[in-house]
Write a protein that holds these residues in place. Structure first.
Motif, short mmCIF file in Angstrom:
data_model
loop_
_atom_site.label_atom_id
_atom_site.label_comp_id
_atom_site.label_asym_id
_atom_site.label_seq_id
_atom_site.Cartn_x
_atom_site.Cartn_y
_atom_site.Cartn_z
N ILE A 33 0.85 -1.18 0.00
CA ILE A 33 0.00 0.00 0.00
C ILE A 33 0.89 1.24 0.00
O ILE A 33 1.74 1.41 0.87
N ILE A 34 0.68 2.08 -0.98
CA ILE A 34 1.44 3.33 -1.06
C ILE A 34 0.73 4.44 -0.29
O ILE A 34 1.34 5.17 0.49
N SER A 35 -0.56 4.55 -0.49
CA SER A 35 -1.35 5.55 0.23
C SER A 35 -2.80 5.12 0.22
O SER A 35 -3.22 4.28 -0.58
N GLU A 36 -3.58 5.71 1.13
CA GLU A 36 -5.01 5.43 1.19
C GLU A 36 -5.71 6.62 1.82
O GLU A 36 -5.09 7.45 2.50
N THR A 37 -7.00 6.71 1.57
CA THR A 37 -7.80 7.77 2.15
C THR A 37 -9.25 7.30 2.26
O THR A 37 -9.75 6.59 1.38
N GLY A 38 -9.91 7.67 3.37
CA GLY A 38 -11.33 7.33 3.57
C GLY A 38 -11.57 5.85 3.67
O GLY A 38 -12.50 5.33 3.05
N ARG A 39 -10.77 5.13 4.45
CA ARG A 39 -10.94 3.68 4.54
C ARG A 39 -12.33 3.32 5.05
O ARG A 39 -12.95 2.36 4.58
#
Length: 407
Positions: free
Chosen positions: A326-332
């Motif tokens: 995972i490089i980045s995530e938002t609003g899991r």
């Protein structure tokens, strides 16, 4: 008042007519022909007037007994009088060495005129081979790692029948309702297929693949190269030689579709340019009208299991096993999360993808990694046909890849 001396004036008219070689009679004959084609029922006097005209020299040497009305296609001499033909020649910027007579012949399909001396069948055979050669060498040399299924799709996109029919329409080529000797030679001449009829349904008995009746046999990619055509489609097998004359006599009036006639015309035009202007002009014509069309080859891929294909590819090339991170995530925990996943082989990142879930992002990252491998293109690409040019540089072998991953 003095009477007018008509004797000298009438003699000058007759002498002018003699000097022009019967041009007035030719104009009268042409006007009568147009009137007869415009109205369904011509007066009986017209036929008598035509019979009274002096017999003109034969229009076609091979068929001197037939008149222009009975010819299946326009005569050769009519090409110089056609404005549509001259405008098509100028619009496509064809070489000046390509005569209008050959351009008119490329517009005559074999279904309209069965005589091989006046239809475009021989020119289309040569043009088909040239187009497939130039397109295949361009794809193989520019993208040496492309899978064969993608090469077949790209070949169909560049020089397939649907593409050639669309090109003929873009060039402004119009077709006639029914071919004939009185039609303008600037139109596409072909016998139309009746509505609802299949293309030679009785001439198709299967394909040229051995054991075609064995439906449980697996058709591999290698068999498509050996047995199928340049687009990866099965080649239709003909009827037995003993039954061929009867079948041809029964199906010679079926006609062809507009798409088939248009693609045959483009093939014939390519062959005509090659014959009259030479290889450099044919290669330039191919680059200007075919390679100039944009084709996004990355849209031709269709992966069902990209993670498995990428793992097998890395194992074959002795790379480290691919790992998803995972490089980045938002609003899991929101209703619209976004995850960015990267595929790494050791310290090298092969590709990345974004998605609404981890599985979708991983799938897209694997697809991007495979496309980055298969869409590799070397710099300063040269094709084998470039060695035919005068003063060509010494040949350097192109990159040859091991091929796609066969599962």
């Amino acid at each position: 008042m003095k009477r007018l001396q008509l004797q000298r004036w009438s003699g000058s008219v007759l002498s002018a007519q003699a000097r022009t070689g019967g041009r007035l009679q030719q104009r009268l004959y042409t006007a009568i022909r147009h009137q007869s084609t415009a109205s369904p029922a011509a007066p009986a006097g017209h036929d008598q007037l035509i019979r009274e005209q002096p017999q003109a020299p034969s229009i076609r040497p091979s068929r001197p007994s037939q008149s222009r009305y009975n010819l299946p296609s326009p005569p050769v001499e009519a090409a110089r009088e056609s404005a549509k033909l001259a405008s098509l020649h100028a619009r496509l910027y064809l070489p000046s060495r390509l005569p209008l007579e050959t351009l008119a012949r490329s517009l005559v399909d074999a279904s309209a005129d069965p005589d091989p001396n006046f239809n475009n069948e021989s020119l289309a055979t040569l043009g088909h081979d040239l187009l497939t050669q130039y397109t295949s060498e361009y794809l193989v040399c520019t993208y040496p790692r492309l899978p064969l299924t993608v090469v077949f799709a790209a070949m169909y996109a560049y020089v397939g029948p649907k593409t050639l029919a669309a090109m003929a329409k873009e060039w402004g080529v119009e077709s006639v309702a029914a071919p004939g000797g009185e039609v303008d030679p600037g139109y596409l001449q072909f016998r139309r297929l009746p509505p609802g009829a299949e293309v030679n349904p009785e001439l198709i008995t299967g394909t040229e693949r051995p054991h075609e009746e064995e439906t449980h046999w697996r058709k591999s990619v290698t068999s498509r190269v050996v047995y199928d055509n340049e687009y990866g489609d099965p080649v239709k097998a003909g009827v037995p030689p003993s039954e061929l004359p009867e079948r041809e006599a029964k199906n010679n009036n079926l006609g062809v579709s507009h798409e088939q006639a248009s693609s045959t015309f483009v093939h014939a035009l390519m062959g005509a340019v090659y014959l009259h202007a030479g290889r450099p002009a044919a290669k330039r014509f191919f680059e200007q009208h075919f390679l100039s069309r944009h084709l996004n080859i990355s849209d031709l891929f269709n992966f069902s299991s990209p993670a498995r294909d990428l793992a097998r590819l890395c194992a074959r090339e002795n790379f480290d096993a691919p790992v998803a991170r995972i490089i980045s995530e938002t609003g899991r925990k929101s209703r619209s999360p976004v995850f960015v996943v990267g595929i790494y082989s050791g310290a090298d990142k092969l590709g990345e993808g974004a998605g609404a879930s981890l599985l979708e992002a991983r799938f897209r990252a694997c697809v991007a990694s495979l496309k980055g491998w298969y869409l590799y293109s070397p710099l300063n690409v040269r094709v084998p046909s470039s060695m035919e040019e005068e003063g060509a540089a010494p040949w350097k072998p192109v990159h040859v890849d091991l091929g796609e991953v066969i599962i």
